[in-house]
Structure formats: structure tokens, C-alpha cells
Design an enzyme around this catalytic site. Structure first.
Site, PDB file in Angstrom:
ATOM      1  N   GLY A   1      32.791  47.291  55.667  1.00 25.49           N
ATOM      2  CA  GLY A   1      32.813  46.019  54.945  1.00 25.49           C
ATOM      3  C   GLY A   1      33.395  46.219  53.559  1.00 25.49           C
ATOM      4  O   GLY A   1      33.293  47.312  52.996  1.00 25.49           O
TER       5      GLY A   1
ATOM      6  N   GLN B   1      35.687  44.654  44.953  1.00 23.38           N
ATOM      7  CA  GLN B   1      35.786  46.114  45.033  1.00 23.38           C
ATOM      8  C   GLN B   1      37.230  46.599  44.855  1.00 23.38           C
ATOM      9  O   GLN B   1      37.452  47.785  44.593  1.00 23.38           O
ATOM     10  CB  GLN B   1      35.219  46.628  46.369  1.00 23.38           C
ATOM     11  CG  GLN B   1      33.712  46.430  46.473  1.00 23.38           C
ATOM     12  CD  GLN B   1      33.179  46.942  47.795  1.00 23.38           C
ATOM     13  OE1 GLN B   1      33.150  46.206  48.774  1.00 23.38           O
ATOM     14  NE2 GLN B   1      32.786  48.203  47.836  1.00 23.38           N
TER      15      GLN B   1
ATOM     16  N   CYS C   1      28.092  52.583  50.450  1.00 22.20           N
ATOM     17  CA  CYS C   1      29.034  51.628  49.878  1.00 22.20           C
ATOM     18  C   CYS C   1      30.273  52.372  49.420  1.00 22.20           C
ATOM     19  O   CYS C   1      30.162  53.440  48.825  1.00 22.20           O
ATOM     20  CB  CYS C   1      28.378  50.915  48.694  1.00 22.20           C
ATOM     21  SG  CYS C   1      29.449  49.718  47.892  1.00 22.20           S
ATOM     22  N   LEU C   2      31.444  51.807  49.697  1.00 26.74           N
ATOM     23  CA  LEU C   2      32.692  52.470  49.290  1.00 26.74           C
ATOM     24  C   LEU C   2      32.794  52.587  47.776  1.00 26.74           C
ATOM     25  O   LEU C   2      33.507  53.446  47.275  1.00 26.74           O
ATOM     26  CB  LEU C   2      33.899  51.702  49.847  1.00 26.74           C
ATOM     27  CG  LEU C   2      34.033  51.726  51.381  1.00 26.74           C
ATOM     28  CD1 LEU C   2      35.199  50.855  51.828  1.00 26.74           C
ATOM     29  CD2 LEU C   2      34.207  53.153  51.892  1.00 26.74           C
TER      30      LEU C   2
ATOM     31  N   HIS D   1      24.754  42.797  52.210  1.00 29.83           N
ATOM     32  CA  HIS D   1      25.250  43.821  51.281  1.00 29.83           C
ATOM     33  C   HIS D   1      26.542  43.332  50.606  1.00 29.83           C
ATOM     34  O   HIS D   1      26.678  43.406  49.386  1.00 29.83           O
ATOM     35  CB  HIS D   1      25.485  45.131  52.060  1.00 29.83           C
ATOM     36  CG  HIS D   1      26.172  46.208  51.281  1.00 29.83           C
ATOM     37  ND1 HIS D   1      25.582  47.424  51.027  1.00 29.83           N
ATOM     38  CD2 HIS D   1      27.404  46.273  50.708  1.00 29.83           C
ATOM     39  CE1 HIS D   1      26.420  48.176  50.315  1.00 29.83           C
ATOM     40  NE2 HIS D   1      27.541  47.501  50.120  1.00 29.83           N
ATOM     41  N   GLU D   2      27.466  42.814  51.410  1.00 30.33           N
ATOM     42  CA  GLU D   2      28.750  42.365  50.850  1.00 30.33           C
ATOM     43  C   GLU D   2      28.566  41.145  49.954  1.00 30.33           C
ATOM     44  O   GLU D   2      29.230  41.011  48.927  1.00 30.33           O
ATOM     45  CB  GLU D   2      29.753  42.055  51.970  1.00 30.33           C
ATOM     46  CG  GLU D   2      30.114  43.232  52.874  1.00 30.33           C
ATOM     47  CD  GLU D   2      30.529  44.479  52.122  1.00 30.33           C
ATOM     48  OE1 GLU D   2      31.099  44.362  51.018  1.00 30.33           O
ATOM     49  OE2 GLU D   2      30.260  45.582  52.631  1.00 30.33           O
TER      50      GLU D   2
ATOM     51  N   HIS E   1      27.736  41.944  46.477  1.00 29.98           N
ATOM     52  CA  HIS E   1      28.892  42.293  45.634  1.00 29.98           C
ATOM     53  C   HIS E   1      29.429  41.049  44.916  1.00 29.98           C
ATOM     54  O   HIS E   1      29.899  41.139  43.788  1.00 29.98           O
ATOM     55  CB  HIS E   1      30.027  42.889  46.480  1.00 29.98           C
ATOM     56  CG  HIS E   1      29.856  44.339  46.803  1.00 29.98           C
ATOM     57  ND1 HIS E   1      29.840  45.318  45.841  1.00 29.98           N
ATOM     58  CD2 HIS E   1      29.717  44.986  47.988  1.00 29.98           C
ATOM     59  CE1 HIS E   1      29.693  46.500  46.421  1.00 29.98           C
ATOM     60  NE2 HIS E   1      29.611  46.330  47.732  1.00 29.98           N
TER      61      HIS E   1
END
Ligand code: NI
Length: 172
Positions: free
Chosen positions: A47, A52, A95-96, A137-138, A141
């Protein structure tokens, strides 16, 4: 399509609140979603939120297909959670933007959500399991919240230390 650099915590841009896409979903938005998907696949991750890669728009891409299965890209513009269950489940998240850190987070196990898809068509559906974890989660962000903001202070400080160390080693 292009692979774009992914911002890493504690980059202050990740703390920004993303703005809704006003008006219809355009080709420019679709180009951004294409770039996001390519960036996510390259990372690799499941995701990615637009912030990001430094774009403060309420846009998310996701692919929850298992390795070896055909890709199942999903696109979310202006996602909203309409309802969520009171029961929560723990899931070990990563997470990236927080590389090498994995911690258990508790979230509602089912949510009902509404969003516009790649073509700007409104969709309303229920998410459970990994889908529910990932979309919540996304969507965090979009509010400038990282999953490490949802764990204990001690664990967060350990995570940030680990992150700094990894960055220092990468820079050598
Ligand atoms: Ni993330």
C-alpha cells in the site's frame, strides 16, 4: 509511469494532512496513481499513500494479491470510513516510510468505506482482514499519522533509533 522516491520518517512532509481531490478524477490524477503503483511494486510494498511520494492529496494505491498470483491493483481517491466495528484485532504492521520496523497495531477488524476508483466511479464496500488493516493504515497517512504513532512511546523511540541507525549505515 515513473518510480518516485519514497519519503522516510522523520521527514516532516509525512506529518502533513492531505487535501481532498476536488472535482472529477482526471488524467493527471491517474498518472499520479500509475506512478504510485509502480513505486509501490518496486519497493516492494502492499500500500502507498500519495504523501509518501510528497503529494499531499487524498489518494491511495494498494495490491493485496499473494506473491505469484496476478496483480490486483486497487485505487482510492478521497476514501472515507463510514463505519467501523468496535472489535479490534492486532496485526504486525510495517511501512515503506518506516523501513525495517515492524510492530503490532490494534485496529477495528472491519470497516465500511466509500471512495472514488481509478475512473472516478464512487464505490462503497466493506473491508475486513488484511484489506481492513491496510486501508486504515494508508488512511492514517492522509492525516499525517504513521503506524509508529499508534504504538507505545518506548517502542516508538526504539523504532526511531533503529531507523536512524539504518539510515546512517545506508549513507556510509
Ligand atoms: Ni505506511
Amino acid at each position: 509511469m515513473a518510480i518516485r522516491p519514497i519519503l522516510v520518517a522523520p521527514d516532516p512532509v509525512l506529518k502533513q494532512k492531505s487535501l481532498p481531490v476536488e472535482g472529477p478524477v482526471t488524467d493527471a490524477h491517474r498518472r499520479l496513481m500509475d506512478d504510485m503503483l509502480e513505486t509501490m511494486y518496486d519497493a516492494p510494498g502492499i500500500g502507498l499513500a500519495a504523501i509518501q511520494i510528497g503529494e499531499p492529496l487524498r489518494i491511495i494505491v494498494m495490491d493485496l494479491a499473494r506473491e505469484g498470483d496476478p496483480p490486483e491493483p486497487r485505487y482510492f481517491v478521497n476514501p472515507e470510513i463510514l463505519e467501523s466495528t468496535e472489535t479490534t484485532l492486532p496485526y504486525e504492521e510495517g511501512c515503506l516510510s518506516v523501513p525495517e520496523v515492524f510492530e503490532e497495531v490494534q485496529r477495528p477488524d472491519k470497516v465500511r468505506l466509500r471512495y472514488l476508483d481509478y475512473n472516478g466511479k464512487p464505490v462503497e464496500e466493506e473491508a475486513s482482514g488484511l484489506y481492513a488493516v491496510c486501508i486504515q493504515h494508508e488512511m492514517d497517512h492522509l492525516e499525517g499519522v504513521l503506524f509508529i504513532d499508534r504504538i507505545s512511546r518506548l517502542k516508538r523511540e526504539n523504532a526511531m533509533r533503529k531507523l536512524k541507525k539504518a539510515r546512517k549505515e545506508a549513507a556510509l
